[in-house]
Motif scaffolding. Sequence first.
Motif, PDB file in Angstrom:
ATOM      1  N   TYR A   1      -9.858   4.347  -3.208  1.00  0.00           N
ATOM      2  CA  TYR A   1      -9.615   2.910  -3.024  1.00  0.00           C
ATOM      3  C   TYR A   1     -10.299   2.357  -1.767  1.00  0.00           C
ATOM      4  CZ  TYR A   1      -7.129  -1.510  -2.559  1.00  0.00           C
ATOM      5  OH  TYR A   1      -6.833  -2.841  -2.416  1.00  0.00           O
TER       6      TYR A   1
ATOM      7  N   GLY B   1       3.600  -3.479  -1.422  1.00  0.00           N
ATOM      8  CA  GLY B   1       2.424  -2.921  -2.109  1.00  0.00           C
ATOM      9  C   GLY B   1       1.403  -2.379  -1.118  1.00  0.00           C
ATOM     10  N   CYS B   2       1.831  -1.452  -0.277  1.00  0.00           N
ATOM     11  CA  CYS B   2       0.976  -0.981   0.843  1.00  0.00           C
ATOM     12  C   CYS B   2      -0.212  -0.150   0.372  1.00  0.00           C
ATOM     13  CB  CYS B   2       1.815  -0.192   1.834  1.00  0.00           C
ATOM     14  SG  CYS B   2       2.618   1.240   1.071  1.00  0.00           S
ATOM     15  N   GLY B   3      -0.147   0.457  -0.814  1.00  0.00           N
ATOM     16  CA  GLY B   3      -1.249   1.281  -1.311  1.00  0.00           C
ATOM     17  C   GLY B   3      -1.576   2.402  -0.334  1.00  0.00           C
TER      18      GLY B   3
ATOM     19  N   LEU C   1      -4.574  -0.047   3.746  1.00  0.00           N
ATOM     20  CA  LEU C   1      -5.602  -0.942   4.324  1.00  0.00           C
ATOM     21  C   LEU C   1      -4.974  -2.011   5.224  1.00  0.00           C
ATOM     22  CD1 LEU C   1      -8.248  -2.185   1.720  1.00  0.00           C
ATOM     23  CD2 LEU C   1      -8.593  -1.098   3.918  1.00  0.00           C
TER      24      LEU C   1
ATOM     25  N   ASN D   1       6.342  -0.792   1.473  1.00  0.00           N
ATOM     26  CA  ASN D   1       6.819  -0.551   0.098  1.00  0.00           C
ATOM     27  C   ASN D   1       5.646  -0.322  -0.861  1.00  0.00           C
ATOM     28  OD1 ASN D   1       6.689  -2.829  -2.282  1.00  0.00           O
ATOM     29  ND2 ASN D   1       8.355  -1.409  -2.624  1.00  0.00           N
ATOM     30  N   ASP D   2       5.853   0.488  -1.871  1.00  0.00           N
ATOM     31  CA  ASP D   2       4.907   0.531  -3.009  1.00  0.00           C
ATOM     32  C   ASP D   2       5.619   1.106  -4.231  1.00  0.00           C
ATOM     33  OD1 ASP D   2       1.609   0.162  -3.045  1.00  0.00           O
ATOM     34  OD2 ASP D   2       2.419   1.250  -4.778  1.00  0.00           O
ATOM     35  N   ILE D   3       5.102   0.730  -5.379  1.00  0.00           N
ATOM     36  CA  ILE D   3       5.631   1.197  -6.666  1.00  0.00           C
ATOM     37  C   ILE D   3       5.109   2.604  -6.985  1.00  0.00           C
ATOM     38  CG2 ILE D   3       3.774   0.195  -8.091  1.00  0.00           C
ATOM     39  CD1 ILE D   3       5.922  -0.800 -10.037  1.00  0.00           C
TER      40      ILE D   3
ATOM     41  N   ASP E   1       9.591  -0.774  -7.400  1.00  0.00           N
ATOM     42  CA  ASP E   1       9.046  -2.046  -7.873  1.00  0.00           C
ATOM     43  C   ASP E   1       9.732  -3.170  -7.096  1.00  0.00           C
ATOM     44  OD1 ASP E   1       8.495  -4.374  -9.213  1.00  0.00           O
ATOM     45  OD2 ASP E   1       9.002  -3.615 -11.207  1.00  0.00           O
ATOM     46  N   ILE E   2       8.971  -3.905  -6.319  1.00  0.00           N
ATOM     47  CA  ILE E   2       9.544  -4.924  -5.442  1.00  0.00           C
ATOM     48  C   ILE E   2      10.295  -5.999  -6.240  1.00  0.00           C
ATOM     49  CG2 ILE E   2       7.455  -6.380  -5.321  1.00  0.00           C
ATOM     50  CD1 ILE E   2       9.844  -5.560  -2.391  1.00  0.00           C
TER      51      ILE E   2
ATOM     52  N   ASN F   1      -0.933  -7.711   0.866  1.00  0.00           N
ATOM     53  CA  ASN F   1      -2.351  -7.960   0.605  1.00  0.00           C
ATOM     54  C   ASN F   1      -2.734  -7.529  -0.807  1.00  0.00           C
ATOM     55  OD1 ASN F   1      -5.051  -8.682   1.451  1.00  0.00           O
ATOM     56  ND2 ASN F   1      -5.530  -6.495   1.620  1.00  0.00           N
ATOM     57  N   ALA F   2      -3.223  -8.482  -1.596  1.00  0.00           N
ATOM     58  CA  ALA F   2      -3.787  -8.182  -2.929  1.00  0.00           C
ATOM     59  C   ALA F   2      -2.790  -7.483  -3.855  1.00  0.00           C
ATOM     60  CB  ALA F   2      -5.059  -7.343  -2.776  1.00  0.00           C
TER      61      ALA F   2
HETATM   62  C1  LIG Z   1      -4.870  -3.808  -4.877  1.00  0.00           C
HETATM   63  S1  LIG Z   1      -3.703  -2.651  -4.233  1.00  0.00           S
HETATM   64  C2  LIG Z   1      -3.547  -3.278  -2.581  1.00  0.00           C
HETATM   65  C3  LIG Z   1      -3.098  -2.207  -1.612  1.00  0.00           C
HETATM   66  C4  LIG Z   1      -2.937  -2.659  -0.165  1.00  0.00           C
HETATM   67  N1  LIG Z   1      -2.012  -3.766  -0.055  1.00  0.00           N
HETATM   68  C5  LIG Z   1      -4.263  -3.039   0.464  1.00  0.00           C
HETATM   69  O1  LIG Z   1      -4.283  -3.991   1.216  1.00  0.00           O
HETATM   70  O2  LIG Z   1      -5.257  -2.364   0.231  1.00  0.00           O
HETATM   71  C6  LIG Z   1      -2.176  -3.185  -4.983  1.00  0.00           C
HETATM   72  C7  LIG Z   1      -0.978  -2.299  -4.621  1.00  0.00           C
HETATM   73  O3  LIG Z   1       0.218  -2.937  -5.065  1.00  0.00           O
HETATM   74  C8  LIG Z   1       1.081  -1.972  -5.619  1.00  0.00           C
HETATM   75  N2  LIG Z   1       1.997  -2.662  -6.544  1.00  0.00           N
HETATM   76  C9  LIG Z   1       1.685  -3.279  -7.710  1.00  0.00           C
HETATM   77  N3  LIG Z   1       2.788  -3.810  -8.260  1.00  0.00           N
HETATM   78  C10 LIG Z   1       3.825  -3.527  -7.414  1.00  0.00           C
HETATM   79  C11 LIG Z   1       5.221  -3.814  -7.445  1.00  0.00           C
HETATM   80  N4  LIG Z   1       5.781  -4.484  -8.449  1.00  0.00           N
HETATM   81  N5  LIG Z   1       5.995  -3.385  -6.419  1.00  0.00           N
HETATM   82  C12 LIG Z   1       5.437  -2.687  -5.393  1.00  0.00           C
HETATM   83  N6  LIG Z   1       4.119  -2.372  -5.309  1.00  0.00           N
HETATM   84  C13 LIG Z   1       3.318  -2.795  -6.310  1.00  0.00           C
HETATM   85  C14 LIG Z   1       0.119  -0.978  -6.306  1.00  0.00           C
HETATM   86  O4  LIG Z   1       0.708   0.274  -6.548  1.00  0.00           O
HETATM   87  C15 LIG Z   1      -1.017  -0.923  -5.290  1.00  0.00           C
HETATM   88  O5  LIG Z   1      -0.810   0.085  -4.330  1.00  0.00           O
END
Ligand SMILES: C[S@@+](CC[C@H](N)C(=O)[O-])C[C@H]1O[C@@H](n2cnc3c(N)ncnc32)[C@H](O)[C@@H]1O
Length: 227
Positions: A17, A47-49, A52, A69-71, A92-93, A108-109
């Motif tokens: 990523y 959604g910290c992934g 980043l 947090n992240d799923i 899941d948030i 972010n994103a």
């Molecule tokens: C495009 S990535 C962005 C990651 C990070 N925020 C960044 O800035 O690079 C989207 C992230 O959101 C998480 N995500 C998607 N749906 C979610 C949810 N319902 N609850 C928590 N996390 C979620 C995904 O698992 C993924 O890690």
Amino acid sequence: MSKALIVSRFKKSLKDYKANAFVQKEMAKCLCSLIPGDDFNSVLEIGCGSGLLTEECIQRIKFKDYMANDIVSECADYIFKINSEISFLFGDIEQIQLNRKYDLIISNAVFQWIKTPDLLIKKLKGCLNSDGMLLFSSFGRKNFIEIRELLGIGIDYYEYQGVVKEDIFELEFQSVTELFKHIKNTGVNSVINYRLTRGKLVELEDKFIKRYGKIKLTYNPIYVMLN
Ligand SMILES: C[S@@+](CC[C@H](N)C(=O)[O-])C[C@H]1O[C@@H](n2cnc3c(N)ncnc32)[C@H](O)[C@@H]1O
């Protein structure tokens, strides 16, 4: 789009990523530049992934308590490597119960993956301290416009209140294969569940050149600030 598909695509893309998410990195920087103040008691990142935004945030602000947090549960390993003092909140948030208040909720994103953004925003606003702030980036209608125009597929982008900034980035690729590889490595192929055969590839490359004169992908980041 199913949450299971979102989880599986992001889990697969975690490793690659950061090397591919050029736009998301710029978005994380821009988002951090919009944070009002630099000292917070409690921060929630959604959604910290692979971290980043986390990396940008912890350089930009001081905090007593940072919850990421992240799923996808595997994100915890990436976050603890960045800073062992950050706590990880798996789930899941949209579903998990948040039973405390925050000074800053940032993301972010991620919101483009949320099924009911209006309900989530209401829930998050209810978790802000009196002078707390919800700050997030997502994408606007022109995002991946080429995929929508040429293939007729994509997600519906929500119209947010509180948009404070909008950008356009165009990424150019040598081939359609490269473009799809980029999409896959950033986990976004849950949007584009499309089987590319050799014939379709040639046809699509031709369509790109005829319509745009090159093979390109538009990103349309938006930044939302609410309290
Ligand atoms: C495009 S990535 C962005 C990651 C990070 N925020 C960044 O800035 O690079 C989207 C992230 O959101 C998480 N995500 C998607 N749906 C979610 C949810 N319902 N609850 C928590 N996390 C979620 C995904 O698992 C993924 O890690």
